[in-house]
Design an enzyme around this catalytic site. Structure first.
Site, PDB file in Angstrom:
ATOM      1  N   THR A 105      37.902  44.160 -36.709  1.00 11.47           N
ATOM      2  CA  THR A 105      37.583  43.184 -35.697  1.00 11.47           C
ATOM      3  C   THR A 105      36.929  43.631 -34.563  1.00 11.47           C
ATOM      4  O   THR A 105      36.307  42.723 -33.884  1.00 11.47           O
ATOM      5  CB  THR A 105      38.974  42.739 -35.218  1.00 11.47           C
ATOM      6  OG1 THR A 105      39.638  43.619 -34.465  1.00 11.47           O
ATOM      7  CG2 THR A 105      39.999  42.113 -36.251  1.00 11.47           C
ATOM      8  N   ASP A 127      46.860  49.512 -30.743  1.00 15.27           N
ATOM      9  CA  ASP A 127      46.937  51.114 -30.447  1.00 15.27           C
ATOM     10  C   ASP A 127      46.559  51.152 -29.117  1.00 15.27           C
ATOM     11  O   ASP A 127      45.416  50.964 -28.700  1.00 15.27           O
ATOM     12  CB  ASP A 127      45.758  51.755 -31.499  1.00 15.27           C
ATOM     13  CG  ASP A 127      46.426  51.437 -32.962  1.00 15.27           C
ATOM     14  OD1 ASP A 127      47.749  51.301 -33.341  1.00 15.27           O
ATOM     15  OD2 ASP A 127      45.436  51.306 -33.696  1.00 15.27           O
TER      16      ASP A 127
HETATM   17  N1  SAM Z   1      50.410  43.772 -34.705  1.00 14.47           N
HETATM   18  C1  SAM Z   1      51.249  44.577 -35.322  1.00 14.47           C
HETATM   19  C2  SAM Z   1      52.687  44.442 -34.727  1.00 14.47           C
HETATM   20  O1  SAM Z   1      52.767  44.203 -33.555  1.00 14.47           O
HETATM   21  O2  SAM Z   1      53.467  44.996 -35.338  1.00 14.47           O
HETATM   22  C3  SAM Z   1      50.790  46.019 -35.656  1.00 14.47           C
HETATM   23  C4  SAM Z   1      50.524  46.754 -34.553  1.00 14.47           C
HETATM   24  S1  SAM Z   1      50.058  48.599 -34.934  1.00 14.47           S
HETATM   25  C5  SAM Z   1      50.395  49.554 -33.481  1.00 14.47           C
HETATM   26  C6  SAM Z   1      48.111  48.251 -34.565  1.00 14.47           C
HETATM   27  C7  SAM Z   1      47.452  47.490 -35.750  1.00 14.47           C
HETATM   28  O3  SAM Z   1      46.175  47.481 -35.768  1.00 14.47           O
HETATM   29  C8  SAM Z   1      47.501  48.853 -37.065  1.00 14.47           C
HETATM   30  O4  SAM Z   1      48.120  48.081 -38.139  1.00 14.47           O
HETATM   31  C9  SAM Z   1      46.053  49.053 -37.052  1.00 14.47           C
HETATM   32  O5  SAM Z   1      45.518  49.219 -38.644  1.00 14.47           O
HETATM   33  C10 SAM Z   1      45.317  47.707 -36.575  1.00 14.47           C
HETATM   34  N2  SAM Z   1      43.931  48.115 -36.425  1.00 14.47           N
HETATM   35  C11 SAM Z   1      43.450  48.886 -35.406  1.00 14.47           C
HETATM   36  N3  SAM Z   1      42.102  48.893 -35.177  1.00 14.47           N
HETATM   37  C12 SAM Z   1      41.683  47.622 -35.838  1.00 14.47           C
HETATM   38  C13 SAM Z   1      40.658  46.913 -35.937  1.00 14.47           C
HETATM   39  N4  SAM Z   1      39.395  47.345 -35.316  1.00 14.47           N
HETATM   40  N5  SAM Z   1      40.413  45.970 -36.762  1.00 14.47           N
HETATM   41  C14 SAM Z   1      41.412  45.578 -37.410  1.00 14.47           C
HETATM   42  N6  SAM Z   1      42.756  46.030 -37.185  1.00 14.47           N
HETATM   43  C15 SAM Z   1      42.819  47.225 -36.525  1.00 14.47           C
END
Ligand code: SAM
Length: 229
Positions: A105, A127
């Site tokens: 994204t 993150d």
């Molecule tokens: N939103 C979920 C939750 O609250 O349970 C997951 C949170 S997790 C800490 C962050 C997620 O963002 C991870 O699954 C990661 O792979 C995804 N992510 C990180 N950078 C991204 C990007 N540029 N595009 C899409 N997803 C991304």
């Protein structure tokens, strides 16, 4: 890396029919592109949806809208797709409006969505990228906020939640600074059922609850564009 990521050249070339088969418009097929027209457009997006807890919780609440999770990890995306297929099997008609695709994204959002297509964007427990030199990797930034403003319609809402207070402050600061957004007042935040889902149904939200951690929520509304002088 991105070389394996598939993304459409433009929103018009994106074929959503495989993701939302129940919403294909059978009377309307573009013969030139072979893209099947849809009865509805994607309207609600969960950025970095992880294992899909929020999508699955929101699908019955926002039953008249198409919801899409965007996730960069291949295996996690596949897990969410299988989770949704299984739910569709078990609950006929109930989860047809939710889907998940693999996407970065930070790079390809305008390839998927037209201007003002979306009414809600969720950014849940992104993150944190604590180190200053990593801040450019954060999913809320001046540049990305302009992309969110482009994809959101006036009145649309960006939902944010995190357990990291410094990241909360960062997101609030960057969204406040953007001319297209205004913060949603507290009373309205607390009466929004999507906020309840965001706090309690995301996998990260559940983890933070188990650890007795704090959750910081902030919502921002997309303002009308100012009239041309
Ligand atoms: N939103 C979920 C939750 O609250 O349970 C997951 C949170 S997790 C800490 C962050 C997620 O963002 C991870 O699954 C990661 O792979 C995804 N992510 C990180 N950078 C991204 C990007 N540029 N595009 C899409 N997803 C991304």
């Amino acid at each position: 890396s991105d070389h394996a990521l598939e993304y459409p050249e433009s929103p018009e070339t994106m074929d959503w029919s495989a993701y939302y088969p129940a919403f294909v418009d059978p009377s309307n097929r573009d013969d030139a592109t072979q893209i099947k027209a849809m009865r509805k457009d994607v309207e609600v997006v969960d950025i970095g949806c992880g294992f899909g807890g929020l999508l699955v919780a929101l699908a019955p609440i926002l039953s008249d809208k198409l919801l899409l999770g965007l996730e960069i990890r291949t295996s996690v995306t596949e897990f969410v797709q299988e989770r949704i297929w299984a739910l569709r099997e078990q609950n006929k008609g109930k989860y047809d409006n939710a889907a998940c695709i693999r996407a970065n994204t930070m790079k390809f959002l305008p390839n998927f969505f037209r201007k003002a297509q979306l009414s809600k964007i969720f950014i849940c427990f992104p993150d944190p990228h604590f180190k200053a030199r990593k801040h450019k990797a954060r999913i809320v930034s001046t540049t990305l906020n302009s992309e969110y403003a482009y994809a959101l319609r006036p009145g649309g809402i960006v939902y944010t939640i995190t357990d990291v207070e410094a990241l909360h402050e960062w997101m609030v600061e960057h969204l406040n600074a953007h001319l297209s957004f205004e913060r949603v007042p507290e009373e309205e935040v607390e009466s929004d059922e999507c906020v309840v889902a965001m706090r309690n149904e995301t996998e990260e939200g559940k983890k933070v609850t188990r650890n007795n951690g704090q959750k910081f929520v902030a919502l921002f509304r997309r303002k009308e564009d100012p009239p041309w002088e």
